[in-house]
Design an enzyme around this catalytic site. Structure first.
Site, PDB file in Angstrom:
ATOM      1  N   GLY A  21       0.832  -1.205   0.000  1.00 32.61           N
ATOM      2  CA  GLY A  21       0.000   0.000   0.000  1.00 32.61           C
ATOM      3  C   GLY A  21       0.868   1.258   0.000  1.00 32.61           C
ATOM      4  O   GLY A  21       0.620   2.200  -0.762  1.00 32.61           O
ATOM      5  N   HIS A  22       1.902   1.250   0.835  1.00 34.56           N
ATOM      6  CA  HIS A  22       2.812   2.405   0.867  1.00 34.56           C
ATOM      7  C   HIS A  22       3.526   2.562  -0.482  1.00 34.56           C
ATOM      8  O   HIS A  22       3.784   3.672  -0.938  1.00 34.56           O
ATOM      9  CB  HIS A  22       3.874   2.230   1.959  1.00 34.56           C
ATOM     10  N   GLY A  52      -3.111   7.604   1.878  1.00 34.25           N
ATOM     11  CA  GLY A  52      -3.979   6.499   1.487  1.00 34.25           C
ATOM     12  C   GLY A  52      -5.442   6.870   1.648  1.00 34.25           C
ATOM     13  O   GLY A  52      -5.825   7.524   2.614  1.00 34.25           O
ATOM     14  N   LYS A 110      -7.612   4.756   2.233  1.00 40.17           N
ATOM     15  CA  LYS A 110      -8.108   3.843   3.272  1.00 40.17           C
ATOM     16  C   LYS A 110      -8.492   4.620   4.536  1.00 40.17           C
ATOM     17  O   LYS A 110      -9.512   4.379   5.140  1.00 40.17           O
ATOM     18  CB  LYS A 110      -6.995   2.827   3.579  1.00 40.17           C
TER      19      LYS A 110
END
Ligand code: PAF
Length: 190
Positions: A21-22, A134, A136
């Site tokens: 994700g990073h 993100g 998220k």
């Protein structure tokens, strides 16, 4: 120095323990900027009671290896004492009222103040043109966007990028960096 050369600086703040994700955030920053700086800082101020700051996974060697592979140009890894020079107390808080105390924030008192405060510090030091977060943590993103608009008195261009599931905020910081630049270590140059 990069800014003086007219290069656009992208920034990806993280708490380390990096994963795919990073890496997508770094790719998004690379896409939007000429140089990319990542930071790794486990921020004590955003941990609440019962959330174990000491147990948070710390994997600096592996993180540095991943960042090199992701064409990150510089890594900023400050010590707690650098960002919180007064020790355990932080009198100055960035609090985004109305956004930080709802949804997730209602169950984690002080968490988003901790996030906004540290991100404001990091923006002041790194002075990015673009920062990538993100999607998220959407509430976090909305809070940082609002905080940046209000602190820099600027229109922050932000948009949600559905292709590389990230949200990004273009930052026009008015702060000047100080001697902190010496802690920014060049990791790789492409
Ligand atoms: O999303 C995170 O990893 C953290 O909340 C951040 C933005 C790096 C601030 O500590």
């Amino acid at each position: 120095a990069w800014r003086a050369q007219g290069l656009k600086v992208g920034f990806v703040p993280t708490m380390g323990n990096l994963h795919a994700g990073h890496m997508s955030l770094l790719a998004a920053a690379r896409f939007r900027a000429d140089r990319v700086i990542a930071s790794i800082f486990v921020n004590p101020l955003q941990f609440g009671q019962g959330e174990d700051y000491n147990q948070y996974p710390r994997t600096p060697e592996e993180d540095a290896r991943l960042l090199q592979g992701a064409q990150c140009d510089a890594l900023f890894m400050p010590e707690v004492a650098e960002l919180y020079p007064e020790g355990g107390t932080q009198a100055t808080l960035v609090s985004v009222r109305g956004l930080a105390d709802v949804l997730c924030g209602a169950f984690r008192p002080g968490h988003f103040d901790g996030v906004a405060t540290v991100v404001a510090k990091l923006f002041g030091i790194v002075q990015p043109d673009v920062a990538v977060f993100g999607e998220k943590d959407f509430q976090q993103f909305v809070i940082i966007r609002r905080m940046t608009r209000e602190r820099t008195c600027s229109r922050v261009n932000s948009r949600i990028d559905r292709k590389t599931p990230v949200a990004d905020a273009a930052i026009r910081s008015t702060k000047t960096a100080t001697a902190i630049t010496h802690t920014i270590t060049a990791k790789s140059n492409t």
